[in-house]
Design a protein around this motif. Structure first.
Motif, PDB file in Angstrom:
ATOM      1  N   ILE A  62     -38.510  -6.207  17.130  1.00  0.00           N
ATOM      2  CA  ILE A  62     -39.694  -7.511  17.059  1.00  0.00           C
ATOM      3  C   ILE A  62     -40.570  -7.247  18.378  1.00  0.00           C
ATOM      4  N   ARG A  63     -40.254  -6.633  19.085  1.00  0.00           N
ATOM      5  CA  ARG A  63     -41.312  -6.162  20.389  1.00  0.00           C
ATOM      6  C   ARG A  63     -42.554  -6.081  20.129  1.00  0.00           C
ATOM      7  N   TYR A  64     -43.400  -6.727  21.443  1.00  0.00           N
ATOM      8  CA  TYR A  64     -44.447  -6.031  21.266  1.00  0.00           C
ATOM      9  C   TYR A  64     -45.402  -4.807  21.277  1.00  0.00           C
ATOM     10  N   VAL A  66     -40.579  -1.966  12.463  1.00  0.00           N
ATOM     11  CA  VAL A  66     -41.385  -2.792  13.250  1.00  0.00           C
ATOM     12  C   VAL A  66     -41.999  -3.492  12.228  1.00  0.00           C
ATOM     13  N   VAL A  67     -41.676  -5.375  12.769  1.00  0.00           N
ATOM     14  CA  VAL A  67     -42.544  -6.532  12.529  1.00  0.00           C
ATOM     15  C   VAL A  67     -42.783  -7.283  13.952  1.00  0.00           C
ATOM     16  N   GLU A  68     -43.749  -7.120  14.114  1.00  0.00           N
ATOM     17  CA  GLU A  68     -43.986  -8.743  15.190  1.00  0.00           C
ATOM     18  C   GLU A  68     -43.562  -9.532  14.752  1.00  0.00           C
ATOM     19  N   ARG A  69     -42.853 -10.280  15.810  1.00  0.00           N
ATOM     20  CA  ARG A  69     -42.043 -11.896  15.910  1.00  0.00           C
ATOM     21  C   ARG A  69     -42.454 -12.649  14.898  1.00  0.00           C
ATOM     22  N   GLU A  93     -44.521 -12.232  12.385  1.00  0.00           N
ATOM     23  CA  GLU A  93     -44.365 -12.441  10.730  1.00  0.00           C
ATOM     24  C   GLU A  93     -42.773 -11.686   9.981  1.00  0.00           C
ATOM     25  N   LEU A  94     -41.927 -11.605  11.352  1.00  0.00           N
ATOM     26  CA  LEU A  94     -40.763 -11.886  10.968  1.00  0.00           C
ATOM     27  C   LEU A  94     -40.049 -12.133   9.733  1.00  0.00           C
ATOM     28  N   GLU A  95     -39.596 -14.072   9.544  1.00  0.00           N
ATOM     29  CA  GLU A  95     -39.372 -14.289   8.373  1.00  0.00           C
ATOM     30  C   GLU A  95     -40.707 -14.763   6.806  1.00  0.00           C
ATOM     31  N   TRP A  96     -42.054 -13.159   6.980  1.00  0.00           N
ATOM     32  CA  TRP A  96     -42.176 -13.753   5.250  1.00  0.00           C
ATOM     33  C   TRP A  96     -42.034 -12.277   5.354  1.00  0.00           C
ATOM     34  N   ARG A  97     -41.614 -11.125   6.316  1.00  0.00           N
ATOM     35  CA  ARG A  97     -41.616  -9.739   5.720  1.00  0.00           C
ATOM     36  C   ARG A  97     -40.079  -9.539   5.337  1.00  0.00           C
ATOM     37  N   LEU A  98     -38.990 -10.318   6.044  1.00  0.00           N
ATOM     38  CA  LEU A  98     -38.203 -10.389   5.764  1.00  0.00           C
ATOM     39  C   LEU A  98     -37.235 -11.401   4.960  1.00  0.00           C
ATOM     40  N   ASN A 157     -36.813  -6.630  23.019  1.00  0.00           N
ATOM     41  CA  ASN A 157     -36.770  -6.341  24.637  1.00  0.00           C
ATOM     42  C   ASN A 157     -35.975  -6.115  25.302  1.00  0.00           C
ATOM     43  N   GLU A 158     -34.875  -7.118  25.408  1.00  0.00           N
ATOM     44  CA  GLU A 158     -33.466  -8.128  25.997  1.00  0.00           C
ATOM     45  C   GLU A 158     -32.817  -8.747  25.399  1.00  0.00           C
ATOM     46  N   GLY A 159     -32.806  -8.953  24.379  1.00  0.00           N
ATOM     47  CA  GLY A 159     -31.969  -9.486  23.399  1.00  0.00           C
ATOM     48  C   GLY A 159     -31.783 -10.961  23.632  1.00  0.00           C
ATOM     49  N   TYR A 160     -32.969 -11.074  23.838  1.00  0.00           N
ATOM     50  CA  TYR A 160     -33.197 -13.471  24.174  1.00  0.00           C
ATOM     51  C   TYR A 160     -33.537 -13.205  22.526  1.00  0.00           C
ATOM     52  N   ALA A 161     -35.157 -13.031  22.649  1.00  0.00           N
ATOM     53  CA  ALA A 161     -35.894 -13.977  21.838  1.00  0.00           C
ATOM     54  C   ALA A 161     -34.998 -12.955  20.385  1.00  0.00           C
ATOM     55  N   SER A 162     -34.857 -12.391  20.351  1.00  0.00           N
ATOM     56  CA  SER A 162     -33.850 -11.475  19.106  1.00  0.00           C
ATOM     57  C   SER A 162     -32.793 -12.643  17.984  1.00  0.00           C
ATOM     58  N   SER A 163     -32.361 -13.416  19.761  1.00  0.00           N
ATOM     59  CA  SER A 163     -31.508 -14.088  18.783  1.00  0.00           C
ATOM     60  C   SER A 163     -31.584 -15.266  18.224  1.00  0.00           C
TER      61      SER A 163
END
Length: 145
Positions: free
Chosen positions: A41-43, A58-61, A63-68, A91-97
């Motif tokens: 989900i990185r830029y 690769v899915v921009e953040r 769009e994530l819910e719509w794509r998955l 990138n570092e494990g924060y937004a992904s949580s």
């Protein structure tokens, strides 16, 4: 209706991470052979600068819910079931949580994220292919002699 007290981002991260087990880079790599879907989900600028994980979707953040969402009209072909094992990578494990918690809310109960994100993957020496790199400036006209 009762309004809950505001919570800071550190506490929010702690709360959402308590809802699932995060994975380390080697575990994420091994999970792909068992059918897990890695989702980056990185830029674009980070993917261009640091590279890509081969085989990751690769899915921009935003769009994530719509794509998955396996039941959604805009789902990616890989989003086949609510039982899909998804490892979200930022990138570092924060937004992904936060993204993994959002996928749990959609019913993707096996969603998780990569501790340390892409940087941990790269530091572990796992496969990375070059991104597009920085965009080159357009060529400048040469003066005629």
């Amino acid at each position: 209706m009762a309004v809950s007290a505001p919570v800071g981002i550190d506490e929010l991260l702690e709360r959402v991470r308590a809802g699932y087990t995060r994975v380390e880079a080697q575990e994420a790599y091994a999970a792909t052979s068992a059918g897990a879907l890695l989702v980056d989900i990185r830029y674009q600028t980070l993917r261009d600068r640091d590279g890509l994980i081969p085989g990751a979707l690769v899915v921009e953040r935003n769009e994530l819910e719509w794509r998955l969402d396996p039941t959604g009209s805009h789902r990616a072909p890989e989003a086949t079931s609510h039982d899909l094992r998804v490892v979200v990578i930022c990138n570092e494990g924060y937004a992904s949580s936060l993204a993994a918690a959002s996928l749990h809310a959609l019913g993707l109960h096996r969603a998780t994220d990569l501790t340390g994100g892409f940087q941990a993957w790269k530091a572990a020496g796992l496969p990375v292919v070059p991104g597009a790199g920085p965009t080159a400036p357009p060529p400048q006209p040469h003066p005629h002699p």
